[in-house]
Design a protein around this motif. Structure first.
Motif, PDB file in Angstrom:
ATOM      1  N   PHE A 299       0.862  -1.176   0.000  1.00  0.00           N
ATOM      2  CA  PHE A 299       0.000   0.000   0.000  1.00  0.00           C
ATOM      3  C   PHE A 299       0.898   1.226   0.000  1.00  0.00           C
ATOM      4  CE2 PHE A 299      -2.547   3.425   1.539  1.00  0.00           C
ATOM      5  CZ  PHE A 299      -3.825   3.153   1.063  1.00  0.00           C
ATOM      6  N   SER A 300       0.583   2.164  -0.849  1.00  0.00           N
ATOM      7  CA  SER A 300       1.385   3.376  -0.935  1.00  0.00           C
ATOM      8  C   SER A 300       0.807   4.462  -0.036  1.00  0.00           C
ATOM      9  CB  SER A 300       1.427   3.869  -2.387  1.00  0.00           C
ATOM     10  OG  SER A 300       1.911   5.202  -2.401  1.00  0.00           O
TER      11      SER A 300
ATOM     12  N   ASP B 234       5.359   2.377   3.565  1.00  0.00           N
ATOM     13  CA  ASP B 234       4.399   1.494   2.907  1.00  0.00           C
ATOM     14  C   ASP B 234       4.330   0.146   3.625  1.00  0.00           C
ATOM     15  OD1 ASP B 234       4.106   3.541   1.177  1.00  0.00           O
ATOM     16  OD2 ASP B 234       5.227   2.613  -0.474  1.00  0.00           O
ATOM     17  N   PHE B 235       3.146  -0.421   3.603  1.00  0.00           N
ATOM     18  CA  PHE B 235       2.990  -1.706   4.295  1.00  0.00           C
ATOM     19  C   PHE B 235       2.457  -2.762   3.332  1.00  0.00           C
ATOM     20  CE2 PHE B 235      -0.822   0.811   5.023  1.00  0.00           C
ATOM     21  CZ  PHE B 235      -1.842  -0.061   4.670  1.00  0.00           C
TER      22      PHE B 235
ATOM     23  N   ILE C  28      -4.468  -6.326   6.195  1.00  0.00           N
ATOM     24  CA  ILE C  28      -5.591  -6.433   5.268  1.00  0.00           C
ATOM     25  C   ILE C  28      -6.692  -7.365   5.775  1.00  0.00           C
ATOM     26  CG2 ILE C  28      -4.532  -8.312   3.933  1.00  0.00           C
ATOM     27  CD1 ILE C  28      -6.412  -5.364   2.385  1.00  0.00           C
ATOM     28  N   GLU C  29      -6.310  -8.292   6.646  1.00  0.00           N
ATOM     29  CA  GLU C  29      -7.295  -9.297   7.072  1.00  0.00           C
ATOM     30  C   GLU C  29      -8.481  -8.664   7.796  1.00  0.00           C
ATOM     31  OE1 GLU C  29      -4.426 -11.370   9.634  1.00  0.00           O
ATOM     32  OE2 GLU C  29      -5.847 -11.050  11.268  1.00  0.00           O
ATOM     33  N   CYS C  30      -8.206  -7.686   8.653  1.00  0.00           N
ATOM     34  CA  CYS C  30      -9.300  -7.115   9.431  1.00  0.00           C
ATOM     35  C   CYS C  30     -10.243  -6.331   8.544  1.00  0.00           C
ATOM     36  CB  CYS C  30      -8.759  -6.232  10.557  1.00  0.00           C
ATOM     37  SG  CYS C  30      -7.965  -7.210  11.849  1.00  0.00           S
ATOM     38  N   THR C  31      -9.694  -5.706   7.514  1.00  0.00           N
ATOM     39  CA  THR C  31     -10.546  -4.995   6.564  1.00  0.00           C
ATOM     40  C   THR C  31     -11.451  -5.988   5.844  1.00  0.00           C
ATOM     41  OG1 THR C  31      -8.896  -3.266   6.256  1.00  0.00           O
ATOM     42  CG2 THR C  31     -10.524  -3.535   4.508  1.00  0.00           C
TER      43      THR C  31
ATOM     44  N   GLU D   4      -4.109   2.088  11.810  1.00  0.00           N
ATOM     45  CA  GLU D   4      -3.959   3.148  10.813  1.00  0.00           C
ATOM     46  C   GLU D   4      -3.893   2.539   9.415  1.00  0.00           C
ATOM     47  OE1 GLU D   4      -1.117   6.180  11.657  1.00  0.00           O
ATOM     48  OE2 GLU D   4      -2.284   6.870  13.382  1.00  0.00           O
ATOM     49  N   ALA D   5      -3.289   1.369   9.302  1.00  0.00           N
ATOM     50  CA  ALA D   5      -3.254   0.679   8.007  1.00  0.00           C
ATOM     51  C   ALA D   5      -4.675   0.331   7.577  1.00  0.00           C
ATOM     52  CB  ALA D   5      -2.400  -0.580   8.090  1.00  0.00           C
ATOM     53  N   GLU D   6      -5.481  -0.079   8.536  1.00  0.00           N
ATOM     54  CA  GLU D   6      -6.872  -0.402   8.209  1.00  0.00           C
ATOM     55  C   GLU D   6      -7.625   0.815   7.698  1.00  0.00           C
ATOM     56  OE1 GLU D   6      -7.605  -3.319  11.850  1.00  0.00           O
ATOM     57  OE2 GLU D   6      -9.420  -2.822  10.730  1.00  0.00           O
TER      58      GLU D   6
END
Length: 494
Positions: free
Chosen positions: A144-145, A184-185, A211-214, A240-242
RNA sequence: GCACGGGUGUCAGAGCGGCUAUGAGCGGGAUUGCAGAUCCUGAGACCUGAGUUCAAAUCUCAGCCUGUGCUCCA
């Protein structure tokens, strides 16, 4: 008074609202099942258990979803270490998770999705993010950018992206990754030798963590939901990634309406960590103390405050728990199913009783007010403790029908608060259990009864010396006795 | 360094503009053969400095101290 909750994103207490009236969709990050659960997990799921219980008590229909992260670096590493199949490791740890949480009287969530069941969904979201220009394919996976949505940076932690930008660059080098920016992650990690893999448009690999929780929350609730919870360590980068993924993918802002985070557990003033050797697993603690005492000790502080776990804290909790149970037991013993309902009959003679009930009503309101104020369990417990003192007083003051009816009222009061909401009351049967019901006690019951009979004879003859020496003998068997007006009861010493 | 919390009696821990928090511990007392449990009761507090206010643990500013995150973590 409306329910107020502290929202991490807005950084203040806000009125709690739901998207659909009367329904709460709540997602809480679950455990990565590579090891036993520890005190920190207990505190986290206890915090959200209380929230779960209070929302339901308040009349909401709560859909509570908590995931299991069942594929991850740590799981692979652990499985390699022990030579165990990673799936077997996962299953075993999920079993102990349920065992530990059940012991702590944590109500089950409605769903426990596992991330390996959602690989397709995660791939779909990742593909969409690539199409939207928020993600890109690198040599070792999909990333992810952050710069593609820089305005979303620091939503929960308040960090400023400009400050972080200035430190960029250095760390990306030397990792063998072609990720463009150290911030980026990973959405997708390309397969490494010997790892479990799934097929994807980018070759075999496995999903990144965030990404899993999303994917799972979207599957359960759709694009937006009411509460997202987790430990306060998950703020960054996980949550924050979510926000990045979820909001860029769905176009919704916010995806999550209320972010709730629980505080950490320290041990004797130090952060709990394996390297410090102060890592307490739930399994270990429960060998020494009653699970409901542990539960009480961990909800005896506001869920957002850090807790310093130590012997004194457990001692206090044990003492308070016993007080509450003594009162509950007394109420159960004094109550009578067919007592005259209160307040009825000759009211003039029942003024103290009516006053006391009004007082307890006020305390119940105080309890509700405390829980409505960002789930202030500590304040709520204070109300329960004040109430049991009032009840204890009334039990000794009242008699006849009044005490029976009052005891009914007290049982209901306690079950409504300490039972249903705080979850610290054992079942009625367990509370009233005779010593013989416990196998450890049954073993020595005959011997104890015989000694008690001899002591009773000695006491009747006012032979205190003999009576006390029998008591000492019982103490040596780890038996504690209590004389009451109705005879002597006994229990194993704690 | 950046970010986010917190500093309340011996301890734990609420309150967060005016009202006894609560519990443990300690001191009295009632009850009890003693112990335990229960009840009554006492002592004991708001990091520092300035400001706002009729009134400040509670709001504002500054300082000091402290925890956590910025790397996997509930």
């Amino acid at each position: 008074m409306p329910l107020r909750v502290h929202d991490t994103r807005r950084r203040e207490k806000v009125d709690f609202t739901t998207m659909k009236p009367g329904v709460v969709n709540m997602y809480v990050c679950g455990v990565t099942v590579y090891d036993l659960c520890h005190l920190g997990h207990a505190r986290c799921y206890l915090s959200f258990d209380l929230i779960h219980r209070w929302l339901e008590k308040s009349g909401y229909d709560v859909n509570y979803v908590q995931n299991f992260t069942d594929i991850d670096d740590k799981i692979i590493v652990r499985a390699n270490e022990t030579g165990e199949d990673w799936k077997a490791l996962v299953e075993a740890n999920i079993e102990t998770y349920y065992r530990d949480m059940d012991a702590l009287n944590i109500l089950r969530a409605d769903q426990y999705p596992r991330c390996t069941e959602f690989v397709e969904e995660m791939i779909a979201i990742s593909s969409d993010l690539i199409e939207k220009g928020n993600a890109y394919v690198a040599d070792d996976g999909v990333y992810f950018s952050i710069e593609s949505a820089a305005e979303k940076y620091g939503m929960l932690t308040g960090q400023n992206i400009d400050a972080v930008r200035s430190g960029a660059g250095g760390r990306v080098q030397g990792t063998g990754s072609t990720k463009r920016d150290h911030k980026d992650f990973a959405l997708w990690k390309s397969a490494k030798p010997g790892e479990p893999t799934w097929d994807s448009p980018w070759g075999p690999g496995r999903p990144g963590w965030h990404i899993e929780c999303t994917a799972m929350s979207m599957d359960a609730f759709g694009e937006q939901f009411d509460i997202h919870g987790g430990g306060h360590d998950l703020l960054f980068p996980h949550h924050e990634a979510e926000i990045f993924q979820g909001e860029c993918h769905t176009g919704c802002s916010p995806v999550v309406h209320h972010w709730l985070h629980n505080g950490f557990v320290n041990i004797d003033g130090e952060k709990m960590s394996k390297s410090l050797g102060n890592f307490w697993t739930i399994e270990d603690i429960l060998e020494k103390i009653d699970p409901l005492v542990l539960r009480l000790s961990l909800i005896n502080a506001h869920y957002r405050s850090p807790i310093d776990m130590n012997e004194q804290l457990l001692k206090d909790a044990a003492k308070n728990h016993e007080k509450i149970l003594n009162c509950y037991r007394a109420a159960l013993e004094l109550r009578a199913e067919n007592a005259v309902p209160l307040p009825e009959g000759d009211l003039a003679s029942k003024i103290p009783l009516v006053k006391s009930m009004a007082l307890l009503e006020m305390m119940a309101q105080g309890f509700a007010k405390a829980m409505d104020d960002d789930f202030n369990s500590r304040e709520a417990i204070a109300k329960v403790l004040a109430a049991i003192r009032e009840m204890g007083k009334m039990f000794s003051v009242l008699d006849g029908d009044d005490v029976e009816a009052f005891a009914n009222f007290a049982v209901e009061w306690l079950e409504d608060t300490a039972g249903d909401v705080l979850g610290i009351l054992p079942t009625r049967d367990l509370t009233l259990a005779e010593p013989e019901d416990d196998p450890r006690k049954a073993e020595i019951a005959d011997e104890v009864e015989e000694l008690l009979a001899r002591r009773a004879t000695a006491r009747a003859a006012k032979d205190w010396e003999a009576a006390d020496s029998i008591r000492e003998e019982l103490n040596r068997l780890s038996v504690e006795i209590i004389d009451t007006p109705n005879g002597t009861t006994w229990d194993l010493a704690p």
